[in-house]
Design a protein around this motif. Structure first.
Motif, PDB file in Angstrom:
ATOM      1  N   ASP A  68       4.448   5.680  -4.130  1.00 52.76           N
ATOM      2  CA  ASP A  68       5.896   5.495  -4.227  1.00 52.76           C
ATOM      3  C   ASP A  68       6.115   4.227  -5.047  1.00 52.76           C
ATOM      4  O   ASP A  68       5.817   3.120  -4.596  1.00 52.76           O
ATOM      5  CB  ASP A  68       6.505   5.335  -2.831  1.00 52.76           C
ATOM      6  CG  ASP A  68       8.028   5.234  -2.842  1.00 52.76           C
ATOM      7  OD1 ASP A  68       8.581   4.664  -3.803  1.00 52.76           O
ATOM      8  OD2 ASP A  68       8.666   5.708  -1.876  1.00 52.76           O
ATOM      9  N   ALA A  69       6.621   4.396  -6.271  1.00 50.78           N
ATOM     10  CA  ALA A  69       6.859   3.250  -7.160  1.00 50.78           C
ATOM     11  C   ALA A  69       8.282   2.721  -7.043  1.00 50.78           C
ATOM     12  O   ALA A  69       8.619   1.736  -7.699  1.00 50.78           O
ATOM     13  CB  ALA A  69       6.556   3.642  -8.608  1.00 50.78           C
ATOM     14  N   SER A  80       3.516  12.345  -5.041  1.00 49.23           N
ATOM     15  CA  SER A  80       3.924  10.994  -5.426  1.00 49.23           C
ATOM     16  C   SER A  80       5.382  11.016  -5.853  1.00 49.23           C
ATOM     17  O   SER A  80       5.876  12.016  -6.391  1.00 49.23           O
ATOM     18  CB  SER A  80       3.044  10.472  -6.566  1.00 49.23           C
ATOM     19  OG  SER A  80       1.725  10.259  -6.102  1.00 49.23           O
ATOM     20  N   GLN A  81       6.101   9.932  -5.614  1.00 48.96           N
ATOM     21  CA  GLN A  81       7.548   9.973  -5.797  1.00 48.96           C
ATOM     22  C   GLN A  81       8.093   8.689  -6.419  1.00 48.96           C
ATOM     23  O   GLN A  81       7.492   7.626  -6.342  1.00 48.96           O
ATOM     24  CB  GLN A  81       8.221  10.201  -4.447  1.00 48.96           C
ATOM     25  CG  GLN A  81       7.923   9.148  -3.395  1.00 48.96           C
ATOM     26  CD  GLN A  81       8.369   9.557  -1.996  1.00 48.96           C
ATOM     27  OE1 GLN A  81       8.580  10.735  -1.716  1.00 48.96           O
ATOM     28  NE2 GLN A  81       8.497   8.582  -1.099  1.00 48.96           N
ATOM     29  N   ALA A 103       6.354  10.751   2.882  1.00 51.89           N
ATOM     30  CA  ALA A 103       5.643  11.420   1.781  1.00 51.89           C
ATOM     31  C   ALA A 103       4.197  11.706   2.169  1.00 51.89           C
ATOM     32  O   ALA A 103       3.651  12.776   1.859  1.00 51.89           O
ATOM     33  CB  ALA A 103       5.691  10.552   0.525  1.00 51.89           C
ATOM     34  N   VAL A 104       3.563  10.781   2.862  1.00 56.72           N
ATOM     35  CA  VAL A 104       2.182  10.983   3.324  1.00 56.72           C
ATOM     36  C   VAL A 104       2.117  12.145   4.306  1.00 56.72           C
ATOM     37  O   VAL A 104       1.273  13.047   4.187  1.00 56.72           O
ATOM     38  CB  VAL A 104       1.636   9.692   3.984  1.00 56.72           C
ATOM     39  CG1 VAL A 104       0.327   9.984   4.717  1.00 56.72           C
ATOM     40  CG2 VAL A 104       1.425   8.614   2.941  1.00 56.72           C
ATOM     41  N   ILE A 125       2.549   1.980  -1.827  1.00 53.74           N
ATOM     42  CA  ILE A 125       3.895   1.646  -2.278  1.00 53.74           C
ATOM     43  C   ILE A 125       3.880   0.279  -2.948  1.00 53.74           C
ATOM     44  O   ILE A 125       3.179  -0.638  -2.501  1.00 53.74           O
ATOM     45  CB  ILE A 125       4.903   1.671  -1.101  1.00 53.74           C
ATOM     46  CG1 ILE A 125       6.336   1.441  -1.603  1.00 53.74           C
ATOM     47  CG2 ILE A 125       4.536   0.685   0.000  1.00 53.74           C
ATOM     48  CD1 ILE A 125       7.406   1.749  -0.569  1.00 53.74           C
ATOM     49  N   PHE A 126       4.629   0.163  -4.046  1.00 53.76           N
ATOM     50  CA  PHE A 126       4.716  -1.084  -4.801  1.00 53.76           C
ATOM     51  C   PHE A 126       6.144  -1.619  -4.803  1.00 53.76           C
ATOM     52  O   PHE A 126       7.103  -0.860  -4.638  1.00 53.76           O
ATOM     53  CB  PHE A 126       4.287  -0.869  -6.254  1.00 53.76           C
ATOM     54  CG  PHE A 126       2.853  -0.475  -6.421  1.00 53.76           C
ATOM     55  CD1 PHE A 126       1.829  -1.357  -6.115  1.00 53.76           C
ATOM     56  CD2 PHE A 126       2.521   0.788  -6.896  1.00 53.76           C
ATOM     57  CE1 PHE A 126       0.494  -0.993  -6.272  1.00 53.76           C
ATOM     58  CE2 PHE A 126       1.194   1.161  -7.067  1.00 53.76           C
ATOM     59  CZ  PHE A 126       0.175   0.265  -6.751  1.00 53.76           C
TER      60      PHE A 126
END
Length: 539
Positions: free
Chosen positions: A220-221, A244-245, A272-273, A283-284
């Motif tokens: 997740d960005a 991935s989202q 999401a996982v 996640i970032f």
């Protein structure tokens, strides 16, 4: 490069208090108009002056004469003001005769790395780097982080640059717009940076080409700059990344705040996982200098858990080393690092630069430290030049996974979860912000910091008379107290007229007892707003 919009209108520039743009070791300001009560103060002309000032500061630091031509890398995150500020920064540098390497969408850690990379084809190393970012702040904000090959700049450096920028800005009203004489080169540096991350994971798995093959990892960005991690890091390593989202950059951040500390953000990656039955979630934050993870069961690996996990990995590599953290880490983390892992926990101040600088200082006096981390998700390792790099931190987790999978190809994130087994965690964790009214008569016109310090001093006096409470014998920030099976920390904010109060306890009743101890002291100060604390106590 086209002239920056409005740059020719030098005779009608607005007055700007440049020093108000300082935010510790960064620069932050309002770059998009339209939000009530938040006037525009990071304009293109201001950005030009700051960039020119950084070039002058850099020349001075390198003890170079004025004839030397510098090469400065410039990158940005996904904010909607990024491109106009990139153009302004570029013009500010090239107008004073220096060259710019434009990286476009980039991460903060990559900007520092560009000052170390030896790659003549891509014009590296750069003499210095500028990252245009305001981390997880709202869409209308932006700012700058600066780097040399020694790392990020400190508060004194930023003050120096802003003072120089103020003079340059004023002079521009009389001198007119300078023509560009430096050269602008566009460089795909993120591919170079990502390739180094890939090689690190392969090396940890005995140079296997696809050490993560079959492992399902979702990212997740948060619509920030971290989307590269999927295509440029995970896929080359063989990972499945379906699910991935929010990988596409969008400076309005429509899905959630890109912040590993944000509850909605962590819920999004956790879901999401679970929805994708993934082995791991990553996640970032917006500019990828912070990160967190989620294991296959949906358990969050952030804050104290992430520090515990990184400590376990680092202490395997460097037995007995000191782990430096910020001031709000838990008592349980101390027990975990010192009793289970055999390391030493050195709790210091809030602020990622404070934590990193303290680790560097400890090494300089002979106390070995290999890890400096904040609960916010900033983590820096000695092996990585003390750079707080969210992507590199996740690579350390991937290294552990890749190494374990060489022995057991079916192993998943349990290998990481097992590393934090035994970490004692509080049932109640809360942060309450107590605001100081700077206009209140009780301050007598004095600075809020003096008022805040007097509150802390009074709290110490009150605590010393309570047999149920014990002040921490060694503490570098605020007043930290243990009692009722938990602890609290009351400290002054680094920048704002606020006293954050952190409480951890094994029950709500115990947390209330700790809160009441703080309230007893705080009630003596009428300029301190205790509404939030009273609300917590009455729940």
């Amino acid at each position: 490069m086209a002239a920056t919009q409005g740059a020719s209108d030098v005779l009608s520039i607005d007055k700007v208090d440049f020093l108000k743009l300082q935010n510790g070791s960064d620069i932050r300001g309002v770059a998009i108009a339209g939000v009530e009560g938040e006037p525009l103060n990071l304009t293109e002309l201001v950005a030009e002056a700051i960039a020119a000032a950084f070039a002058a500061w850099l020349l001075n630091k390198k003890e170079a004469d004025g004839l030397r031509r510098l090469r400065i890398s410039v990158g940005h995150d996904s904010r909607i003001s990024a491109h106009k500020l990139q153009n302004a920064v570029t013009h500010g540098i090239t107008a004073v005769g220096h060259d710019v390497l434009q990286f476009g969408l980039a991460s903060t850690p990559a900007m520092f790395n560009s000052t170390l990379t030896e790659d003549a084809i891509h014009h590296c190393p750069a003499d210095g780097g500028i990252m245009i970012t305001a981390s997880h702040l709202p869409y209308n904000r932006n700012g700058f982080k600066f780097f040399t090959s020694d790392g990020g700049l400190n508060k004194t450096d930023i003050k120096d640059i802003l003072e120089r920028a103020s003079r340059i800005y004023e002079e521009s009203a009389h001198c007119g717009k300078q023509e560009q004489t430096g050269v602008v080169t566009h460089v795909d540096y993120m591919s170079i940076y990502a390739s180094d991350l890939v090689q690190a994971v392969r090396k940890s798995a005995g140079n296997k080409e696809k050490p993560l093959e079959g492992l399902h990892i979702v990212v997740d960005a948060g619509n920030g700059a971290g989307g590269f991690f999927v295509d440029k890091v995970l896929k080359p390593l063989g990972a499945v990344t379906d699910g991935s989202q929010f990988l596409e950059p969008d400076g309005l951040f429509p899905n959630h705040i890109p912040n590993p500390e944000d509850k909605a953000a962590m819920e999004a990656i956790t879901q999401a996982v679970l929805n994708n039955k993934a082995d791991l979630g990553i996640i970032f934050d917006t500019d990828v200098d912070r990160s967190a993870a989620v294991d296959s069961s949906g358990r969050e690996l952030n804050r104290n858990r992430l520090i515990a996990l990184m400590s376990a990995i680092v202490l395997e590599e460097h037995p007995g080393t000191t782990v430096v953290t910020d001031s709000v880490t838990s008592d349980g983390l101390t027990v975990f690092i010192e009793k289970k892992l055999g390391g030493k926990h050195h709790r210091f101040k809030r602020g990622y630069k404070n934590v990193i600088d303290e680790a560097i200082r400890l090494n300089s006096i002979g106390e070995e430290s290999h890890l400096a981390m904040e609960t916010s998700g900033h983590g820096a390792l000695k092996e990585n030049h003390w750079l707080d790099d969210g992507a590199y931190m996740m690579v350390k987790l991937l290294n552990k996974l890749a190494g374990a999978r060489t022995l057991n190809p079916n192993i998943g994130s349990k290998v990481l979860t097992d590393l934090v087994e035994g970490l004692e965690e509080a049932a109640v964790t809360v942060e309450i912000r107590l605001k100081i009214d700077q206009n209140h008569a009780d301050l007598k016109g004095g600075p809020f910091r003096d008022y805040g310090e007097s509150i802390l001093k009074h709290l110490e006096s009150v605590i010393s008379k309570d047999p149920n409470l014990r002040k921490a014998p060694k503490n570098h920030e605020g007043v930290r107290v243990s009692g009722y099976g938990g602890w609290f920390l009351l400290r002054l904010s680094l920048h704002d007229p606020v006293l954050p109060l952190n409480i951890e306890a094994q029950s709500k009743n115990d947390a209330i007892k700790l809160g009441l101890a703080v309230l007893a002291a705080a009630n003596e100060f009428s300029a301190l707003d205790t509404t939030a604390l009273n609300k917590f106590l009455q729940q």
